[in-house]
Design a protein around this motif. Sequence first.
Motif, short mmCIF file in Angstrom:
data_model
loop_
_atom_site.label_atom_id
_atom_site.label_comp_id
_atom_site.label_asym_id
_atom_site.label_seq_id
_atom_site.Cartn_x
_atom_site.Cartn_y
_atom_site.Cartn_z
N GLN A 1 0.88 -1.17 0.00
CA GLN A 1 0.00 0.00 0.00
C GLN A 1 0.92 1.22 0.00
OE1 GLN A 1 -2.74 -0.16 3.27
NE2 GLN A 1 -3.18 -2.31 2.93
N SER A 2 0.68 2.14 -0.89
CA SER A 2 1.61 3.27 -1.03
C SER A 2 1.78 4.00 0.29
CB SER A 2 1.13 4.23 -2.12
OG SER A 2 -0.15 4.70 -1.82
N ASP A 3 3.02 4.36 0.55
CA ASP A 3 3.42 5.14 1.74
C ASP A 3 3.14 4.44 3.06
OD1 ASP A 3 4.32 7.17 0.05
OD2 ASP A 3 2.35 8.11 0.02
N LYS A 4 3.01 3.11 3.06
CA LYS A 4 2.81 2.36 4.30
C LYS A 4 3.78 1.18 4.32
CE LYS A 4 -2.04 3.49 4.89
NZ LYS A 4 -3.39 2.97 5.11
N PRO A 5 4.22 0.77 5.50
CA PRO A 5 5.07 -0.43 5.56
C PRO A 5 4.26 -1.68 5.20
CG PRO A 5 4.53 0.34 7.76
CD PRO A 5 3.99 1.36 6.80
N VAL A 6 4.95 -2.69 4.72
CA VAL A 6 4.29 -3.95 4.38
C VAL A 6 3.95 -4.67 5.69
CG1 VAL A 6 4.59 -6.21 3.29
CG2 VAL A 6 5.44 -4.16 2.15
N THR A 7 2.67 -4.96 5.87
CA THR A 7 2.23 -5.69 7.06
C THR A 7 1.63 -7.05 6.70
OG1 THR A 7 0.07 -4.60 7.01
CG2 THR A 7 1.78 -3.57 8.36
N GLU A 8 1.52 -7.34 5.40
CA GLU A 8 0.99 -8.62 4.95
C GLU A 8 1.81 -9.15 3.79
OE1 GLU A 8 -2.95 -7.17 3.96
OE2 GLU A 8 -3.76 -8.32 5.64
N VAL A 9 1.94 -10.47 3.74
CA VAL A 9 2.61 -11.15 2.64
C VAL A 9 1.67 -12.23 2.14
CG1 VAL A 9 4.58 -12.58 1.98
CG2 VAL A 9 4.92 -10.65 3.53
N ALA A 10 1.35 -12.20 0.86
CA ALA A 10 0.50 -13.23 0.25
C ALA A 10 1.40 -14.39 -0.19
CB ALA A 10 -0.25 -12.66 -0.94
N ILE A 11 0.94 -15.61 0.05
CA ILE A 11 1.72 -16.79 -0.29
C ILE A 11 0.92 -17.66 -1.25
CG2 ILE A 11 2.91 -18.84 0.57
CD1 ILE A 11 3.07 -17.36 3.30
N TYR A 12 1.52 -17.98 -2.37
CA TYR A 12 0.93 -18.88 -3.37
C TYR A 12 1.76 -20.15 -3.35
CZ TYR A 12 0.04 -20.86 -7.97
OH TYR A 12 -0.25 -21.72 -9.00
N ALA A 13 1.10 -21.29 -3.21
CA ALA A 13 1.83 -22.56 -3.18
C ALA A 13 1.11 -23.56 -4.09
CB ALA A 13 1.89 -23.10 -1.77
N ARG A 14 1.91 -24.42 -4.73
CA ARG A 14 1.33 -25.49 -5.52
C ARG A 14 2.30 -26.65 -5.57
NH1 ARG A 14 1.97 -25.23 -11.85
NH2 ARG A 14 4.07 -24.39 -11.96
N GLU A 15 1.73 -27.83 -5.72
CA GLU A 15 2.54 -29.03 -5.84
C GLU A 15 3.08 -29.13 -7.26
OE1 GLU A 15 2.47 -33.86 -5.30
OE2 GLU A 15 0.67 -32.72 -4.76
N ILE A 16 4.38 -29.42 -7.38
CA ILE A 16 5.03 -29.50 -8.70
C ILE A 16 5.76 -30.83 -8.87
CG2 ILE A 16 5.21 -27.00 -9.00
CD1 ILE A 16 8.18 -27.29 -8.11
N THR A 17 5.33 -31.86 -8.15
CA THR A 17 6.00 -33.15 -8.21
C THR A 17 6.06 -33.69 -9.64
OG1 THR A 17 5.26 -33.62 -5.97
CG2 THR A 17 6.02 -35.50 -7.28
N ALA A 18 4.96 -33.63 -10.36
CA ALA A 18 4.92 -34.16 -11.73
C ALA A 18 5.93 -33.43 -12.63
CB ALA A 18 3.52 -34.03 -12.30
N GLN A 19 6.05 -32.12 -12.49
CA GLN A 19 7.00 -31.36 -13.30
C GLN A 19 8.44 -31.72 -12.94
OE1 GLN A 19 4.27 -30.25 -11.81
NE2 GLN A 19 3.43 -28.44 -12.78
N LYS A 20 8.72 -31.91 -11.67
CA LYS A 20 10.08 -32.25 -11.24
C LYS A 20 10.49 -33.65 -11.67
CE LYS A 20 12.23 -29.71 -8.59
NZ LYS A 20 13.27 -28.72 -8.93
N ASN A 21 9.51 -34.58 -11.71
CA ASN A 21 9.81 -35.97 -12.07
C ASN A 21 9.70 -36.24 -13.57
OD1 ASN A 21 10.22 -36.63 -9.40
ND2 ASN A 21 8.12 -37.28 -9.07
N GLY A 22 9.10 -35.32 -14.29
CA GLY A 22 8.81 -35.62 -15.68
C GLY A 22 9.70 -35.03 -16.65
#
Length: 57
Positions: free
Chosen positions: A36-57
């Motif tokens: 948010q402009s002119d404010k410190p960051v107080t939140e972090v959004a986290i996106y996670a997904r499983e990538i086992t198939a990509q790593k093994n394939g």
Amino acid sequence: MRLATVGEVAATRIAQHCEVQAHARWFEFWYYPVIQSDKPVTEVAIYAREITAQKNG
């Protein structure tokens, strides 16, 4: 590790990416600062997904 990453993203305002192996499965995590402009960051959004198939394939 993940809590430290959240703190670093909040402090630097720079998104980060990492890949983590947990037993036989792989996951990727993206950490995004919620900016948010002119404010410190107080939140972090986290996106996670499983990538086992990509790593093994």
